[in-house]
Design an enzyme around this catalytic site. Structure first.
Site, PDB file in Angstrom:
ATOM      1  N   ASP A 312       0.863  -1.172   0.000  1.00 18.02           N
ATOM      2  CA  ASP A 312       0.000   0.000   0.000  1.00 18.02           C
ATOM      3  C   ASP A 312       0.912   1.239   0.000  1.00 18.02           C
ATOM      4  OD1 ASP A 312      -2.172   1.707   0.022  1.00 18.02           O
ATOM      5  OD2 ASP A 312      -3.221   0.677   1.631  1.00 18.02           O
TER       6      ASP A 312
HETATM    7  C1  NOJ Z   1      -4.105   3.768   0.127  1.00 23.45           C
HETATM    8  C2  NOJ Z   1      -5.298   2.913   0.409  1.00 23.45           C
HETATM    9  O1  NOJ Z   1      -5.135   2.267   1.649  1.00 23.45           O
HETATM   10  C3  NOJ Z   1      -5.572   1.860  -0.636  1.00 23.45           C
HETATM   11  O2  NOJ Z   1      -6.832   1.279  -0.388  1.00 23.45           O
HETATM   12  C4  NOJ Z   1      -5.489   2.456  -2.014  1.00 23.45           C
HETATM   13  O3  NOJ Z   1      -5.804   1.485  -2.978  1.00 23.45           O
HETATM   14  C5  NOJ Z   1      -4.096   2.997  -2.233  1.00 23.45           C
HETATM   15  N1  NOJ Z   1      -3.790   4.011  -1.235  1.00 23.45           N
HETATM   16  C6  NOJ Z   1      -3.927   3.603  -3.618  1.00 23.45           C
HETATM   17  O4  NOJ Z   1      -4.640   4.769  -3.719  1.00 23.45           O
END
Ligand code: NOJ
Length: 744
Positions: A312
């Site tokens: 993430d």
């Molecule tokens: C952070 C989030 O936790 C996740 O769900 C998301 O897909 C990514 N960033 C990309 O934006």
């Protein structure tokens, strides 16, 4: 649906070999050798730097003019940055927008610019572009915006989940993007968590079924021009932080982890999900991004996942700055890659590839380890048909935001609304005079929630033209409605002369850490408004628009309660249709609605959760039960019969039940089958949902439904961490029908 990687890959291979100029020599020479040889030959041709580039994902901010997070408007490709990113660092993946949505034309321009660089690079490997298209392709202007996942779950309609997935995939492809960071398969068992609304609710079966269905829509049986790769989020154990706050520590024993958090991921992997994103948090003291037991032993060896694992946002860096398990960024990279990460969502620095190269040079990460990840990444690119692809034109996707897509989103929004109380007040008649009040009375952003044109979904200037909040919608429809933005004190004088008051409370949009709260109670001004509404002599309809069940005192005098869990762009039309009886509500709660801020248990709680301070068994006292929801129709259940009352462990039980619509109004009923294991070596839940079916029943008609439950469906994770069904007595409950059976 099981996506057959091998069959698919062979089909793509033929296409690659015939039509794709990129790496075509390798493709041609390997054509005869089978499906993996193309990927193998591309991999074999790469330098270490190019391999590392494939494992690097940056945000679009790093390609446009201006600093990350505050790119200069209008966002424009910066050739110097493009040179760094693609020619020097060989970056293989880009994500998201630089802050807000774009027109399709602008998206396609971005993709053409990127492709120019990758086409002229030595390796010619195309970029894998990823985006959070979580309720429609949210970062493309004027796309079809569906309900958010929790609202979709309120429909209990798996066919609708598949339709939404398919339309989202189409519109994502129309924006030139083939990778969707969706669905969230975290389970929402703590309403404080700010990402509650991104889930399919609190029950393992419902989450698993909705999850598989939406993936089916995203990926299809085989990836074609209308499909995208799904990305399961967030593996594993994200939703259950001790504090209820985003990305804070979770303690989840392995038995519970396997019983409540894992099955939905396993089902989605078996259904062919192509990619997985990792939980940013720590579980049992170990950040998941460095947990080899989870990322490799469990995910790869045990579940057999062969796809791509992406971190993430900035999570390798956070191992240093937040989690404090690594002293340097370089150490953190070593730890996470060796634990099982394939691709780093870096996404706002250029250091990751440089440091990873140093680690390889120093022998701390082997080139074989890189190859393992790069092969997976190339395979996903290959399966998505990216090699030799053309950036589409706007004309290639004529159904983008078509009337048919919008009609489906409206249908989904209608199905997502949950009517929880109706004391003979709804439906209203169109000639009644209404007062509409409360902070969400006229707020389209509140209906849509986070990830709507921006990350936080709070920029009204980017809203879809022609879409309204509830007041705006009623006004458009010619209803005699007055909007009032005042507080509790003025409500009763404002209500004078009105036939009904519609009070719209709840939450404003948010996601992730900005959505953390200090109390589950609604804010004080809203609690006061609800109290004041309860004292009116005028009928009151309370509409709660929110992403998690915020607590409030519900006065008996409030005549109707409708829950709108982020129904999206078409939410106001859907609400109006329910208010005036043009749509018969059929939503059911996919979670338990707590009565008090500090007293929450899920529907499948244990018997000890029932014990009250006076030693009664009435402690489980939610405001509304999991599975609850009213209709304008009336249903009666009868004739529950079981194929047998004595079964062995490998038997299947067939259940039949008759559901009658005893009203004159046609409607949809969600029939829920609960089973209770009366005595077990691991304390049994009071009940578990084991099957469900949504059926349409004409007024005055009956349907007989059949459910088949395997005895293995009744298993729990035992002390040795194995799934086990124990012989003994079980009860079945379908609405007011009950029966029991024995497993011998
Ligand atoms: C952070 C989030 O936790 C996740 O769900 C998301 O897909 C990514 N960033 C990309 O934006």
């Amino acid at each position: 649906m099981k996506l057959k990687f091998s069959v698919l890959a062979i089909a793509c291979f033929t296409f690659v070999a015939c039509e794709q100029p990129t790496t075509k020599e390798a493709a041609k020479s390997n054509k005869a050798q089978g499906e993996n040889s193309f990927v193998d030959s591309v991999l074999a041709s790469l330098s270490v730097e190019e391999k590392i580039g494939q494992m690097t994902q940056l945000t679009l901010d790093m390609l446009v003019v201006g600093p990350a997070y505050v790119a200069e408007e209008p966002h424009t490709i910066d050739p110097a940055r493009m040179d760094t990113v693609f020619n020097q660092l060989h970056v293989g993946s880009i994500l998201n927008c630089a802050g807000h949505s774009y027109s399709r034309e602008k998206w396609l321009d971005f993709h053409r610019s990127i492709k120019q660089y990758t086409d002229s690079s030595r390796s010619e490997i195309p970029v894998l572009y990823g985006i959070d298209a979580i309720h429609g392709v949210t970062y493309t202007d004027e796309s079809t915006l569906f309900p958010q996942q929790i609202a979709l779950a309120c429909s209990w309609d798996t066919a609708m989940a598949k339709r939404m997935g398919a339309i989202t995939a189409y519109e994502t492809r129309a924006s030139g993007i083939r990778w969707n960071f969706s669905p969230v398969l975290d389970i929402a068992r703590d309403p404080r968590w700010p990402r509650f609304w991104e889930t399919f609710g609190e029950d393992v079966l419902l989450v698993s079924e909705m999850g598989e269905s939406i993936i089916d829509g995203y990926q299809g049986d085989e990836i074609g021009d209308d499909h995208v790769a799904a990305c399961l989020k967030h593996f594993l154990g994200y939703s259950q932080a001790l504090s209820g706050k985003d990305r804070t520590q979770a303690w989840i024993p392995e038995r519970q982890l396997r019983e409540y958090f894992l099955p939905q991921f396993e089902q989605a992997i078996d259904a062919g999900a192509m990619t997985i994103m990792i939980n940013s948090g720590e579980m049992n003291g170990i950040p998941v991004h460095v947990n080899k037991t989870i990322l490799t032993d469990l995910l790869r060896t045990e579940l057999g996942f062969e796809g791509l694992v992406v971190t993430d946002w900035e999570d390798i860096k956070y191992l240093v700055s937040r989690h404090k398990v690594a002293a340097t960024y370089k150490d953190a990279i070593e730890m996470s890659i060796n634990a099982g990460i394939d691709m780093s969502m870096v996404p706002v620095d250029y250091d990751f590839p440089v440091l990873l190269k140093e680690l390889v040079d120093e022998g701390r990460i082997s080139e074989d380890r890189l190859d393992l990840s790069v092969r997976r990444i190339l395979q996903v690119k290959y399966d998505l048909g990216l090699f030799g692809h053309e950036v589409p034109t706007v004309e290639d996707y004529p159904d983008f935001a078509s009337d048919a897509h919008k009609a489906t989103a409206l249908e989904a929004a209608k199905e997502s609304l949950v009517l929880l109380r109706n004391e003979d007040v709804l439906p209203l008649s169109r000639n009644q005079k209404l007062l509409i009040a409360g902070p969400n009375a006229d707020d389209l952003n509140a209906l849509n929630g986070g990830w709507t044109r921006t990350w936080q979904g709070d920029d009204a200037s980017l809203n879809t033209p022609g879409k309204f909040g509830v007041f705006g919608q009623l006004q458009q429809e010619g209803v005699a409605v007055e909007l009032w933005a005042g507080n509790a004190n003025g409500l009763s004088s404002k209500a004078k002369g009105k036939d009904a008051v519609v009070l719209v409370v709840g939450e404003k949009p948010y996601t992730e850490t900005p959505g953390d709260i200090e109390s589950l109670d609604l804010p004080k001004d809203q609690l006061d408004l609800i109290e004041a509404a309860g004292e009116l002599n005028t009928p009151v309809i309370l509409i709660v628009v929110e992403g998690r069940p915020r607590t409030f005192n519900l006065p008996d005098q409030v005549d109707a309660v409708m829950l709108a869990m982020l129904p999206g762009d078409f939410g106001a039309e859907a609400i109006s249709a329910v208010l005036f009886g043009e749509h018969n509500p059929s939503g059911r709660l996919p979670f338990t609605y707590p009565r008090y801020a500090s007293s929450h248990a899920t529907y499948d709680h244990k018997h000890t959760d029932l014990i009250s301070p006076t030693f009664g068994t009435d402690a489980f006292n939610p405001l509304f039960q999991f599975g609850a929801g009213l209709s304008y129709s009336e249903y009666e259940y009868s004739n529950l019969t079981l194929s047998s009352d004595t079964l062995s462990l490998d038997d299947e039980l067939e259940l039949k039940v008759t559901v009658s619509n005893v009203s004159e109004i046609s409607g949809k009923e969600t029939v829920q089958v609960y089973v209770t294991d009366l005595v077990a070596t691991i304390t049994p839940s009071v009940k578990r949902l084991r099957a469900f079916q949504k059926v349409e029943i004409e007024g005055g008609e009956n349907v007989e439904l059949t459910f088949t439950i395997s005895m293995s469906d009744l298993a729990f994770v035992n002390e040795s961490l194995d799934w086990e069904t124990e012989p003994g007595e079980f009860n079945v409950q379908i609405n007011n029908q009950t029966a029991s059976f024995w497993i011998k």
